[in-house]
Design a protein around this motif. Structure first.
Motif, PDB file in Angstrom:
ATOM      1  N   PRO A  52       0.792  -1.238   0.000  1.00 54.28           N
ATOM      2  CA  PRO A  52       0.000   0.000   0.000  1.00 54.28           C
ATOM      3  C   PRO A  52       0.820   1.281   0.000  1.00 54.28           C
ATOM      4  N   PHE A  53       2.089   1.216   0.470  1.00 47.62           N
ATOM      5  CA  PHE A  53       2.904   2.424   0.554  1.00 47.62           C
ATOM      6  C   PHE A  53       4.024   2.448  -0.482  1.00 47.62           C
ATOM      7  N   ASP A  54       3.882   1.657  -1.528  1.00 45.03           N
ATOM      8  CA  ASP A  54       4.830   1.705  -2.639  1.00 45.03           C
ATOM      9  C   ASP A  54       4.377   2.822  -3.576  1.00 45.03           C
ATOM     10  N   PRO A  55       5.235   3.823  -3.858  1.00 38.74           N
ATOM     11  CA  PRO A  55       4.813   4.945  -4.706  1.00 38.74           C
ATOM     12  C   PRO A  55       4.342   4.544  -6.100  1.00 38.74           C
ATOM     13  N   LYS A 132       7.528   1.887 -15.667  1.00 42.65           N
ATOM     14  CA  LYS A 132       7.701   0.502 -16.115  1.00 42.65           C
ATOM     15  C   LYS A 132       6.660  -0.414 -15.487  1.00 42.65           C
ATOM     16  N   ILE A 133       6.431  -0.254 -14.193  1.00 43.51           N
ATOM     17  CA  ILE A 133       5.450  -1.107 -13.510  1.00 43.51           C
ATOM     18  C   ILE A 133       4.045  -0.827 -14.049  1.00 43.51           C
ATOM     19  N   LYS A 134       3.735   0.451 -14.272  1.00 47.02           N
ATOM     20  CA  LYS A 134       2.468   0.873 -14.898  1.00 47.02           C
ATOM     21  C   LYS A 134       1.268   0.158 -14.288  1.00 47.02           C
ATOM     22  N   ASN A 135       1.197   0.203 -12.966  1.00 46.26           N
ATOM     23  CA  ASN A 135       0.074  -0.448 -12.287  1.00 46.26           C
ATOM     24  C   ASN A 135      -1.219   0.288 -12.614  1.00 46.26           C
ATOM     25  N   TYR A 185      14.703  -1.025  -3.664  1.00 44.41           N
ATOM     26  CA  TYR A 185      13.494  -1.325  -4.438  1.00 44.41           C
ATOM     27  C   TYR A 185      13.860  -2.013  -5.742  1.00 44.41           C
ATOM     28  N   ASP A 186      13.019  -2.951  -6.152  1.00 46.79           N
ATOM     29  CA  ASP A 186      13.175  -3.627  -7.430  1.00 46.79           C
ATOM     30  C   ASP A 186      12.655  -2.706  -8.532  1.00 46.79           C
ATOM     31  N   GLY A 187      13.397  -2.580  -9.603  1.00 44.99           N
ATOM     32  CA  GLY A 187      13.005  -1.667 -10.670  1.00 44.99           C
ATOM     33  C   GLY A 187      11.844  -2.136 -11.513  1.00 44.99           C
ATOM     34  N   GLY A 188      11.439  -3.411 -11.371  1.00 42.64           N
ATOM     35  CA  GLY A 188      10.398  -3.926 -12.253  1.00 42.64           C
ATOM     36  C   GLY A 188       9.178  -4.479 -11.565  1.00 42.64           C
ATOM     37  N   ARG A 189       9.151  -4.422 -10.249  1.00 39.39           N
ATOM     38  CA  ARG A 189       7.971  -4.967  -9.570  1.00 39.39           C
ATOM     39  C   ARG A 189       7.749  -4.252  -8.235  1.00 39.39           C
ATOM     40  N   LEU A 190       6.530  -4.424  -7.714  1.00 41.11           N
ATOM     41  CA  LEU A 190       6.161  -3.801  -6.450  1.00 41.11           C
ATOM     42  C   LEU A 190       6.810  -4.517  -5.285  1.00 41.11           C
ATOM     43  N   ARG A 191       6.948  -3.785  -4.201  1.00 44.06           N
ATOM     44  CA  ARG A 191       7.372  -4.391  -2.950  1.00 44.06           C
ATOM     45  C   ARG A 191       6.224  -5.185  -2.351  1.00 44.06           C
ATOM     46  N   ASN A 192       6.533  -6.021  -1.389  1.00 50.27           N
ATOM     47  CA  ASN A 192       5.507  -6.690  -0.600  1.00 50.27           C
ATOM     48  C   ASN A 192       5.568  -6.171   0.829  1.00 50.27           C
ATOM     49  N   GLY A 193       4.428  -5.835   1.391  1.00 49.47           N
ATOM     50  CA  GLY A 193       4.372  -5.397   2.774  1.00 49.47           C
ATOM     51  C   GLY A 193       4.318  -3.888   2.915  1.00 49.47           C
TER      52      GLY A 193
END
Length: 533
Positions: A52-55, A132-135, A185-193
């Motif tokens: 929830p707090f990943d920009p 890149k993530i483009k959520n 942070y991973d450049g291609g995916r969201l964090r967990n938690g």
């Protein structure tokens, strides 16, 4: 108890004098007790929201309130609103006359809270990561006009835009452009938690149970270098199931301040009853609420149906009977306090009139009563939402033109279903990213709109880039007003009301007048305690 109605720019000098008279209230570290803030916001880890707090994902008021206090952005809005000012940046500005190239130089010696150096490479990484993530539920639309990011030096960043955009400094002041640690942070995916690695004024410590956040503590970041001046060393955020439980804790001394989300009847009661220990502060706001439509739905997709709803809905009754005048009727997607506002819906539909609505439906060959389901979220916009949708149902059904049912869903179910257009008609709220009419047009009607709406209008699509070319925003008024008239004609959304902002706090808390800015940002760094309290 005193109720204050604040116009923030007008009280700046008065407030500064008042705080100075409080002795050490402006000095951090003078009181080791954490300031405790209550909220009815809730956060839960789900498949759709693993961080929830990943920009790159966060794009709603509650999570942005956390991000704004823990991450830095290159620019920031000043406490009383207005044009953005440098924050992590030392200076920023357009380097061409077309507003297509924007250059920033970072402050020297920036560090993340974990001690890692913050450089231009981290800024580039953060922006490119979100793109890149483009959520689909994230804030990527705010950055979509970026063509390339260059870093000519460790402290220099240059943004090349696809098209001119005078609002770009505002976008760099939002958490969409939060600077994350490229080593964490991973450049291609969201964090967990719920972990956060930022360089903002506070370090965040969280505790969760079963994936649900149960506590959040903000501790002053010793590495922070920026525009903000925290008035405290620690803030604790406590989460409540409803506004009544939050109020009970405030009156009992369990929390020092409460804001999101207070119920309208609660606000009226606190004001009416009065208290020597608790102060209610009213501030201007730009929150709006609206109905949104799936314009490809078999029923709600018919323009005549949407126009007939617009002709029937009684906004005055909603704000009077449901919101006890803590909100104001809204007749445009752009609120009245934002430049270029136009009462387009009132100009087209006037007062509620069932007879006119019937003529609209008859002319389009739509049989009545029209069956519709209105869906709302039960736990995101406050307890009054259920009452609001009951009132909307009654208004529409009493016209004899509709057969409406309502359905409530928790936010964790509602948001992903809404973004996939699973509801024909649904209720949403909008807290602006920045105070410009562009932020009430582009996010709703642009190609990558945050609603996931299929609605497209070629004229509006052309107006958005045209208005962004205007460095003097008053020059963009004609384009924005034309867009508002088109929205009133097509009704892809139906604006309902514009909210005011309220904070209730114990009388020893200082800086309450600055606790929220006009964009509903929770400015924890402004809170302190009066000397000797």
């Amino acid at each position: 108890m005193n109720r204050k109605t604040m116009a923030l720019p007008a009280i700046a000098a008065l407030l500064a004098s008042a705080l100075a008279g409080c002795g050490g209230s402006d000095e951090p570290g003078g009181d080791s007790r954490a300031i405790v803030v209550g909220t009815t916001d809730s956060f839960e880890l789900t498949g759709e929201s693993p961080a929830p707090f990943d920009p790159a994902l966060a794009y709603e008021a509650g999570s942005w309130n956390v991000l704004r206090n823990t991450f830095q952005t290159l620019m920031a809005l000043p406490r009383s609103g207005g044009e953005p000012v440098p924050e992590a940046a030392y200076r920023c500005g357009f380097s061409d006359t077309q507003n297509e190239s924007y250059r920033c130089k970072l402050r020297s010696g920036l560090k993340f809270a974990n001690g890692h150096a913050l450089t231009a490479a981290d800024v580039k990484f953060s922006i490119e990561r979100t793109l890149k993530i483009k959520n689909p539920n994230g804030p990527v639309s705010l950055l979509a006009n970026i063509d390339a990011v260059e870093t000519p030096g460790d402290r220099d960043v240059v943004f090349h835009l696809k098209s001119p955009d005078a609002t770009f400094p505002h976008k760099l002041a939002t958490p969409a452009a939060a600077i994350v640690d490229s080593q964490a942070y991973d450049g291609g995916r969201l964090r967990n938690g719920y972990d956060v690695d930022g360089s903002g004024p506070y370090i965040l410590e969280t505790k969760a149970k079963g994936g649900r956040l149960v506590s959040a503590t903000f501790t002053r970041n010793p590495h922070y270098k920026g525009e903000l001046e925290p008035k405290n060393d620690k803030v604790e955020m406590r989460f409540f199931p409803d506004a009544d439980a939050m109020e009970k804790s405030l009156k009992g001394g369990g929390i020092d301040l409460m804001t999101r989300t207070m119920a309208p009847d609660q606000i009226a009661r606190i004001e009416r009853e009065g208290s020597e220990d608790i102060e209610l502060v009213e501030m201007p706001g730009q929150e709006i609420r609206y109905l949104a439509f799936d314009t490809k739905d078999g029923t709600a997709g018919r323009k005549a149906v949407r126009q007939a709803i617009a002709q029937v809905v009684d906004r005055q009754a909603l704000v009077r009977d449901v919101y006890e005048r803590t909100a104001e009727p809204l007749y445009s997607i752009v609120p009245t306090s934002v430049g270029s506002h136009l009462n387009s819906f009132f100009n087209k539909y006037g007062e509620p009139d069932a007879a006119k609505a019937r003529k609209i439906l008859d002319a389009a060959g739509v049989g009545t009563p029209v069956p519709l389901t209105l869906t709302y979220t039960t736990d995101h916009y406050g307890s009054a939402t259920a009452k609001e949708f009951a009132a909307l149902k009654k208004q529409l059904n009493d016209s004899g033109l509709f057969r409406v049912t309502v359905k409530g869903e928790p936010w964790k179910t509602f948001r992903p279903a809404q973004s996939h257009q699973e509801y024909p008609v649904y209720g949403m709220g909008w807290f602006p990213d920045f105070p410009d009419a562009d932020n009430f047009i582009a996010p709703f009607f642009g190609e990558d709109n945050f609603l996931g709406s299929p609605y497209r209008n070629s004229t509006v699509a052309k107006l958005i880039p045209q208005t962004r070319r205007q460095a003097q925003r008053t020059a963009a008024a004609e384009g924005f007003q034309r867009a508002q008239d088109i929205v009133a004609e097509d009704v892809p959304v139906l604006p309902l009301w514009q909210g005011k902002q309220y904070v209730a706090a114990r009388d020893d808390v200082t800086g309450v007048e600055w606790a929220l800015n006009s964009s509903s940002v929770l400015q924890l760094w402004e809170l302190g305690r009066a000397a000797g309290s």
